[in-house]
Design an enzyme around this catalytic site. Sequence first.
Site, PDB file in Angstrom:
ATOM      1  N   THR A   1       0.798  -1.218   0.000  1.00 48.08           N
ATOM      2  CA  THR A   1       0.000   0.000   0.000  1.00 48.08           C
ATOM      3  C   THR A   1       0.836   1.276   0.000  1.00 48.08           C
ATOM      4  OG1 THR A   1      -0.119  -0.236   2.411  1.00 48.08           O
ATOM      5  CG2 THR A   1      -1.978  -1.069   1.127  1.00 48.08           C
ATOM      6  N   GLU A   2       2.144   1.165   0.118  1.00 49.74           N
ATOM      7  CA  GLU A   2       2.994   2.350   0.241  1.00 49.74           C
ATOM      8  C   GLU A   2       2.803   3.333  -0.907  1.00 49.74           C
ATOM      9  OE1 GLU A   2       5.443  -1.045   2.137  1.00 49.74           O
ATOM     10  OE2 GLU A   2       4.081  -0.789   0.452  1.00 49.74           O
ATOM     11  N   VAL A   3       2.725   2.821  -2.140  1.00 50.28           N
ATOM     12  CA  VAL A   3       2.674   3.693  -3.310  1.00 50.28           C
ATOM     13  C   VAL A   3       1.437   4.597  -3.290  1.00 50.28           C
ATOM     14  CG1 VAL A   3       1.468   2.061  -4.817  1.00 50.28           C
ATOM     15  CG2 VAL A   3       3.066   3.702  -5.808  1.00 50.28           C
TER      16      VAL A   3
END
Length: 246
Positions: free
Chosen positions: A127-129
Amino acid sequence: MTDAPLVRRHTDRAVTVLTLDSPHNRNALSAALIAQLTEALDAADADPQVRAVLLTHTGSTFCAGADLKAGGIRSGPRLLVELITRIATLTKPVVARADGHVRAGGLGLLAACDIPLAGSAATFAFTEVRLGLAAAVASLPVLVRADPRAAARYLLTGEAFDTAEAVRIGLVTAHADALDGILAGLRASSPQGLAATKEITTAQLRERIAATAAGLEQQSIALFESADAAAGIKAALERRDPPWAR
């Protein structure tokens, strides 16, 4: 909040079982949880009666990644590098069983384990992006263990995927149904043989850590301190779309 341990441990027939038990933040990688997990790994490694480690969890989330509500952004990437390195250098094999959601840095933790397994309820997402970040430190084991083309898709899009896909791309070894047979095999194996074999099978990961971890750690810190990340994390905590979502 209480002083209850965030990582519970017991030993069952030569296998030390470590259970992530921090439901208030979905087993997020806080400094306290990483410290307790590292201490438990060290104890298992030093015990001549222990043949292997099994990492599991309570609740519906194996690990949510970084604790976005906590401080310590500058130290978080370093602590995750140190945890991944400790798992890679442990002389005992580490099996993981995820029966719930695995997100962001939690995928780095899972991929660092020697034999990661997942149940049918597990879901996975980098989910970082979508927060203005990148799975920098988490990529250390992911890009060694998983198919790089498939990993690139999920690292770039943040899409969620299931256990069957995680097995297909090599991020997970097998369905959790295989756990009993795997533990039986480890219990039947020589401690010397396991240690020597683990050294062989982790060589590529240890080389990548030595070559790239410092740079990825600094990249992660810079991203966390950016305006995009501030906007993305704020939006996530407020359960709304970030400004760039279309």
